[in-house]
Design a protein around this motif. Sequence first.
Motif, PDB file in Angstrom:
ATOM      1  N   ASP A 153      66.814  41.196  68.590  1.00  0.00           N
ATOM      2  CA  ASP A 153      67.438  39.879  68.523  1.00  0.00           C
ATOM      3  C   ASP A 153      66.628  38.979  67.602  1.00  0.00           C
ATOM      4  O   ASP A 153      65.459  39.258  67.293  1.00  0.00           O
ATOM      5  CB  ASP A 153      67.539  39.256  69.917  1.00  0.00           C
ATOM      6  CG  ASP A 153      68.520  40.003  70.807  1.00  0.00           C
ATOM      7  OD1 ASP A 153      69.589  40.393  70.298  1.00  0.00           O
ATOM      8  OD2 ASP A 153      68.209  40.199  71.996  1.00  0.00           O
ATOM      9  N   PHE A 154      67.217  37.865  67.224  1.00  0.00           N
ATOM     10  CA  PHE A 154      66.660  37.028  66.172  1.00  0.00           C
ATOM     11  C   PHE A 154      65.218  36.586  66.431  1.00  0.00           C
ATOM     12  O   PHE A 154      64.404  36.536  65.509  1.00  0.00           O
ATOM     13  CB  PHE A 154      67.542  35.803  65.945  1.00  0.00           C
ATOM     14  CG  PHE A 154      67.077  34.932  64.809  1.00  0.00           C
ATOM     15  CD1 PHE A 154      67.158  35.362  63.498  1.00  0.00           C
ATOM     16  CD2 PHE A 154      66.538  33.675  65.065  1.00  0.00           C
ATOM     17  CE1 PHE A 154      66.720  34.563  62.447  1.00  0.00           C
ATOM     18  CE2 PHE A 154      66.101  32.869  64.018  1.00  0.00           C
ATOM     19  CZ  PHE A 154      66.190  33.310  62.710  1.00  0.00           C
ATOM     20  N   PHE A 155      64.875  36.256  67.645  1.00  0.00           N
ATOM     21  CA  PHE A 155      63.528  35.755  67.920  1.00  0.00           C
ATOM     22  C   PHE A 155      62.541  36.868  68.282  1.00  0.00           C
ATOM     23  O   PHE A 155      61.391  36.603  68.620  1.00  0.00           O
ATOM     24  CB  PHE A 155      63.564  34.698  69.028  1.00  0.00           C
ATOM     25  CG  PHE A 155      64.242  33.423  68.605  1.00  0.00           C
ATOM     26  CD1 PHE A 155      63.711  32.640  67.592  1.00  0.00           C
ATOM     27  CD2 PHE A 155      65.420  33.021  69.202  1.00  0.00           C
ATOM     28  CE1 PHE A 155      64.336  31.471  67.179  1.00  0.00           C
ATOM     29  CE2 PHE A 155      66.053  31.853  68.808  1.00  0.00           C
ATOM     30  CZ  PHE A 155      65.514  31.068  67.798  1.00  0.00           C
ATOM     31  N   ASP A 156      62.985  38.125  68.200  1.00  0.00           N
ATOM     32  CA  ASP A 156      62.094  39.248  68.498  1.00  0.00           C
ATOM     33  C   ASP A 156      61.113  39.478  67.348  1.00  0.00           C
ATOM     34  O   ASP A 156      61.386  39.141  66.191  1.00  0.00           O
ATOM     35  CB  ASP A 156      62.899  40.533  68.722  1.00  0.00           C
ATOM     36  CG  ASP A 156      63.679  40.504  70.019  1.00  0.00           C
ATOM     37  OD1 ASP A 156      63.421  39.620  70.862  1.00  0.00           O
ATOM     38  OD2 ASP A 156      64.560  41.375  70.189  1.00  0.00           O
ATOM     39  N   GLU A 157      59.991  40.099  67.695  1.00  0.00           N
ATOM     40  CA  GLU A 157      59.064  40.554  66.667  1.00  0.00           C
ATOM     41  C   GLU A 157      59.682  41.771  65.958  1.00  0.00           C
ATOM     42  O   GLU A 157      60.618  42.383  66.475  1.00  0.00           O
ATOM     43  CB  GLU A 157      57.725  40.930  67.293  1.00  0.00           C
ATOM     44  CG  GLU A 157      56.951  39.737  67.836  1.00  0.00           C
ATOM     45  CD  GLU A 157      56.707  38.686  66.764  1.00  0.00           C
ATOM     46  OE1 GLU A 157      56.118  39.024  65.720  1.00  0.00           O
ATOM     47  OE2 GLU A 157      57.134  37.530  66.959  1.00  0.00           O
ATOM     48  N   PRO A 158      59.192  42.131  64.774  1.00  0.00           N
ATOM     49  CA  PRO A 158      59.759  43.282  64.061  1.00  0.00           C
ATOM     50  C   PRO A 158      59.761  44.546  64.915  1.00  0.00           C
ATOM     51  O   PRO A 158      58.796  44.831  65.619  1.00  0.00           O
ATOM     52  CB  PRO A 158      58.833  43.429  62.848  1.00  0.00           C
ATOM     53  CG  PRO A 158      58.292  42.060  62.624  1.00  0.00           C
ATOM     54  CD  PRO A 158      58.126  41.475  63.989  1.00  0.00           C
TER      55      PRO A 158
END
Length: 407
Positions: free
Chosen positions: A297-302
Amino acid sequence: MTKHTGSSMHRVPSAGAVEHGYPQGHLGHLTEHEEQAFVEFKTLLEEKGLYKPGNPPSHDDPTLLRFLRARKFVPEDAYVQFSETEKFRNANQVEILYDTIDIDSFETTRKLYPRFTGRRDKRGIPIYVFQIRHLDSHAVAKYEKSTETTYSRAKTDGKTQPKLLQLFALYEHLTRFVQPLSSECTDRPHPSTPITLSTNIVDISHVSLRMFWNLKSHMQAASQLATAHYPETLDRIFIIGAPMFFSTVWGWIKRWFDPVTVSKIFILQEHDVLPVLTTFMDIKNIPKAYGGELDWDFFDEPAWDDEVKRICQFENGYTTLPQGPVYWKPIDDGKRLECIAVGTKKGVDRRERVCTITRAYPPKSAEDTLVSTTEGEESFGTPTEKPIINAEVPTANIAALSISDGK
């Protein structure tokens, strides 16, 4: 590249722009004319005191070549853009900014702009995702207020807004960390050719016309600076979730960009998102939100892929690549790269080796820093090489790191 036609997918017209897809125009894939232009460009920079050859050189070949591509392989034009960028970087101490930026400030900035998924497309180019809906007036106001306080030890020219300078730290992250890391991944076509591009998914769903309008001045200022100082780092932009009124918005946004940049933008209707994305990316590397299999998801780390995990040899207690500013530095005469984590935390400097990579295609000698049409003879930047990102980083410039291609 697959060309999609019909009403289901609208490819923004490029006004007759000529396209040259990767790896054309990149190291190892230069025409005789381009090779000669590159030699002339480096000679001109050396004569003007802006480039010093060596092992390592003052600026790496992939960085220099981005400026030359942006100016259509006209050395004199590339020199003008490059010299202006050097003046800007020196006036704003961009490298000190990146080395000393507060890590929390850096991470806050990342949440407002395109984010690296940790995955790459079928050509090995890093995939970024940008969700515009998070740039509401409250979030932007809070962010801009935070930039009024000291967030690094860099002195500025007093002309560039702090919020834009923090954005430049993200461009540094792209060119000094993400792209060199992607270049060392050999599970791709042309594995010895450095990666200097990015592929971008721009999600503009749930964004109102008022929100687009409120972001207009910031977007335009960021685009102009990025276009000038971070050329040629965009490969493709896929715009997803466009509302009905987007044709009106696009009418004034597209005027900010040159025809070549516009030709790289695809506006996808919902039922075409997955078919088009899978033309460029493996489904395992497409986030689930867009029909793929990647749990991100968008706010996840790579979500680092297996190739990155394979090549990184971690040290000093690290088991993964960290948050905050990091960059790669050649060691052992260029045979290996070390990842250095920098930035500050509560005023305390961080400077630690995270991991090393044994380079698959190290430079053979100092002379190999000169242009070569033989794959495997490229060099990368050092912390003093001033790699510069391009104005085309993640996305339809709808916010800053975006659609400008520096041309």
